[in-house]
Design an enzyme around this catalytic site. Sequence first.
Site, mmCIF file in Angstrom:
data_model
loop_
_atom_site.group_PDB
_atom_site.id
_atom_site.type_symbol
_atom_site.label_atom_id
_atom_site.label_comp_id
_atom_site.label_asym_id
_atom_site.label_seq_id
_atom_site.Cartn_x
_atom_site.Cartn_y
_atom_site.Cartn_z
ATOM 1 N N ARG A 234 0.860 -1.181 0.000
ATOM 2 C CA ARG A 234 0.000 0.000 0.000
ATOM 3 C C ARG A 234 0.896 1.230 0.000
ATOM 4 O O ARG A 234 1.961 1.232 0.633
ATOM 5 C CB ARG A 234 -0.915 0.033 1.234
ATOM 6 C CG ARG A 234 -2.114 -0.893 1.166
ATOM 7 C CD ARG A 234 -3.152 -0.440 0.114
ATOM 8 N NE ARG A 234 -4.295 -1.335 0.031
ATOM 9 C CZ ARG A 234 -4.409 -2.353 -0.831
ATOM 10 N NH1 ARG A 234 -3.441 -2.616 -1.678
ATOM 11 N NH2 ARG A 234 -5.500 -3.100 -0.855
ATOM 12 N N ASP A 258 3.955 0.038 -7.269
ATOM 13 C CA ASP A 258 2.645 -0.260 -7.851
ATOM 14 C C ASP A 258 1.556 0.509 -7.110
ATOM 15 O O ASP A 258 0.400 0.502 -7.529
ATOM 16 C CB ASP A 258 2.356 -1.767 -7.776
ATOM 17 C CG ASP A 258 1.038 -2.132 -8.456
ATOM 18 O OD1 ASP A 258 0.874 -1.736 -9.631
ATOM 19 O OD2 ASP A 258 0.185 -2.770 -7.820
ATOM 20 N N GLU A 263 -2.902 7.788 -4.184
ATOM 21 C CA GLU A 263 -3.344 7.275 -5.486
ATOM 22 C C GLU A 263 -4.848 7.430 -5.726
ATOM 23 O O GLU A 263 -5.302 7.452 -6.864
ATOM 24 C CB GLU A 263 -2.954 5.799 -5.633
ATOM 25 C CG GLU A 263 -3.710 4.852 -4.699
ATOM 26 C CD GLU A 263 -3.279 3.389 -4.868
ATOM 27 O OE1 GLU A 263 -2.079 3.109 -4.801
ATOM 28 O OE2 GLU A 263 -4.172 2.541 -5.067
ATOM 29 N N HIS A 295 -1.405 0.454 -9.529
ATOM 30 C CA HIS A 295 -2.103 -0.556 -8.730
ATOM 31 C C HIS A 295 -2.628 -1.692 -9.616
ATOM 32 O O HIS A 295 -3.810 -2.032 -9.578
ATOM 33 C CB HIS A 295 -3.244 0.101 -7.940
ATOM 34 C CG HIS A 295 -3.571 -0.633 -6.669
ATOM 35 N ND1 HIS A 295 -3.859 0.007 -5.497
ATOM 36 C CD2 HIS A 295 -3.655 -1.954 -6.394
ATOM 37 C CE1 HIS A 295 -4.117 -0.886 -4.560
ATOM 38 N NE2 HIS A 295 -3.995 -2.080 -5.083
HETATM 39 P P1 NAI Z 1 -1.224 -11.550 4.485
HETATM 40 O O1 NAI Z 1 -2.202 -11.150 5.517
HETATM 41 O O2 NAI Z 1 -1.222 -12.949 3.976
HETATM 42 O O3 NAI Z 1 0.260 -11.216 4.986
HETATM 43 C C1 NAI Z 1 0.600 -10.033 5.635
HETATM 44 C C2 NAI Z 1 1.799 -10.326 6.535
HETATM 45 O O4 NAI Z 1 2.201 -9.093 7.136
HETATM 46 C C3 NAI Z 1 1.472 -11.299 7.667
HETATM 47 O O5 NAI Z 1 2.436 -12.341 7.702
HETATM 48 C C4 NAI Z 1 1.521 -10.442 8.931
HETATM 49 O O6 NAI Z 1 2.006 -11.144 10.068
HETATM 50 C C5 NAI Z 1 2.500 -9.352 8.507
HETATM 51 N N1 NAI Z 1 2.315 -8.109 9.269
HETATM 52 C C6 NAI Z 1 1.172 -7.430 9.473
HETATM 53 N N2 NAI Z 1 1.404 -6.343 10.238
HETATM 54 C C7 NAI Z 1 2.728 -6.342 10.507
HETATM 55 C C8 NAI Z 1 3.570 -5.476 11.256
HETATM 56 N N3 NAI Z 1 3.083 -4.384 11.887
HETATM 57 N N4 NAI Z 1 4.880 -5.779 11.329
HETATM 58 C C9 NAI Z 1 5.376 -6.894 10.723
HETATM 59 N N5 NAI Z 1 4.630 -7.748 10.015
HETATM 60 C C10 NAI Z 1 3.318 -7.473 9.888
HETATM 61 O O7 NAI Z 1 -1.448 -10.520 3.278
HETATM 62 P P2 NAI Z 1 -1.101 -10.720 1.743
HETATM 63 O O8 NAI Z 1 -2.220 -11.433 1.069
HETATM 64 O O9 NAI Z 1 0.270 -11.276 1.605
HETATM 65 O O10 NAI Z 1 -1.131 -9.213 1.228
HETATM 66 C C11 NAI Z 1 -0.236 -8.247 1.724
HETATM 67 C C12 NAI Z 1 -0.705 -6.873 1.298
HETATM 68 O O11 NAI Z 1 -0.541 -6.722 -0.108
HETATM 69 C C13 NAI Z 1 -2.203 -6.589 1.515
HETATM 70 O O12 NAI Z 1 -2.473 -6.170 2.836
HETATM 71 C C14 NAI Z 1 -2.491 -5.504 0.528
HETATM 72 O O13 NAI Z 1 -2.318 -4.236 1.136
HETATM 73 C C15 NAI Z 1 -1.422 -5.703 -0.538
HETATM 74 N N6 NAI Z 1 -2.019 -6.099 -1.821
HETATM 75 C C16 NAI Z 1 -1.740 -5.347 -2.923
HETATM 76 C C17 NAI Z 1 -2.290 -5.662 -4.151
HETATM 77 C C18 NAI Z 1 -1.956 -4.905 -5.374
HETATM 78 O O14 NAI Z 1 -2.638 -5.072 -6.405
HETATM 79 N N7 NAI Z 1 -0.941 -4.056 -5.381
HETATM 80 C C19 NAI Z 1 -3.223 -6.784 -4.267
HETATM 81 C C20 NAI Z 1 -3.386 -7.563 -3.060
HETATM 82 C C21 NAI Z 1 -2.822 -7.201 -1.879
#
Ligand code: NAI
Length: 330
Positions: A234, A258, A263, A295
């Site tokens: 993000r 991205d 945005e 994005h």
């Molecule tokens: P996920 O929930 O599977 O993994 C997120 C990881 O971040 C988890 O392992 C969690 O423990 C860790 N985490 C959370 N808060 C933390 C902190 N304060 N300090 C350290 N670690 C922390 O999420 P996923 O599916 O891997 O997606 C990650 C992010 O990617 C989403 O939240 C979203 O913002 C972004 N995203 C972007 C897209 C795009 O098109 N550019 C599409 C899909 C997701």
Amino acid sequence: MNVAVFDTHKFDRVALEQANAGKHQLRFLEARLSEHTAELARGCDVACCFANDHGDAKTLQILKSVGVRLIALRSAGFNHVDIKSAATLGLTVVRVPEYSPYSVAEHAVALLMCLNRKIHKAYNRIHELNFSLDGLMGFDVHGKTVGIVGTGRIGQVFGKIMNGFGCRILAFDKTPDLQWAKKVDAEYVSLEFLLRDSDIISLHIPLSAQTKHIIDSAALAGMKKTAILINTGRGALIETTALTQALKSHSIGGACLDVYEEEEGIFFSDLSGPGIDDDVLARLITFPNVLMTSHQAFFTFEALKNIADTAISSISTFEINGDLSAVKVI
Ligand code: NAI
């Protein structure tokens, strides 16, 4: 169920119509959700929202008052919805927690390889019949140290791919996954260590109060001068003005972005006619070592199908049970 689909684009209209197969009445709206457009959902049970729709407390109140009971997000991230207010108002919120993590991880790699090997520049040159190699030199990714911030679904796939490239992998996560680390030969370290030792840093954590501006001027100062920073998470994970300063002073190697802090209202729109009035963005995209996409990391056939199928299936489950506590995001 009557569903108001905010911020509809051609691509998700097709995927949603296919997934829906006539089950629900979909009202496709081009407008992004905000306090000024929430009224458009009048008479609908569901507001189906995308990543740049804006569900603050006031907007949610309006949605509630016009009859909405369910907010079905077409995104994994849910930082754009005030979850606490939704709970207070009795609005159920669902998201698409698991859609192709390959879409985002592969895009992060594509950005890295494009910026590193200057493919975007070579493409333009060839079309101008300029076959020179001057200025196109990259580096081998093999053997480099890659720092992964956030080793959830997407971060893990990214790690697996970088392991395939023959990289040393450093990881940072509040909940380390040691099994994954063993498989890809990754080492969990502190964020400071990761930033200091990595040649390539990729952000895969969600945006929250704790992670906002996790990459600020101090974090940038702690990186190698040659480091490539990738953000497909993000925009606000990075303090953009600090990144701009680091790029200006050549204290970072480059950035693959991205997502961008501001945005909303820019990405997903064709502004080639009116132009943009965001001076920070305008400056950012002038750096030759910045590669930006709007994005689009999620934007694969498979991911769109997953998103549409999950959103429609959540709406159907809600219709039957009147509740979705099992998949609530809080
Ligand atoms: P996920 O929930 O599977 O993994 C997120 C990881 O971040 C988890 O392992 C969690 O423990 C860790 N985490 C959370 N808060 C933390 C902190 N304060 N300090 C350290 N670690 C922390 O999420 P996923 O599916 O891997 O997606 C990650 C992010 O990617 C989403 O939240 C979203 O913002 C972004 N995203 C972007 C897209 C795009 O098109 N550019 C599409 C899909 C997701």
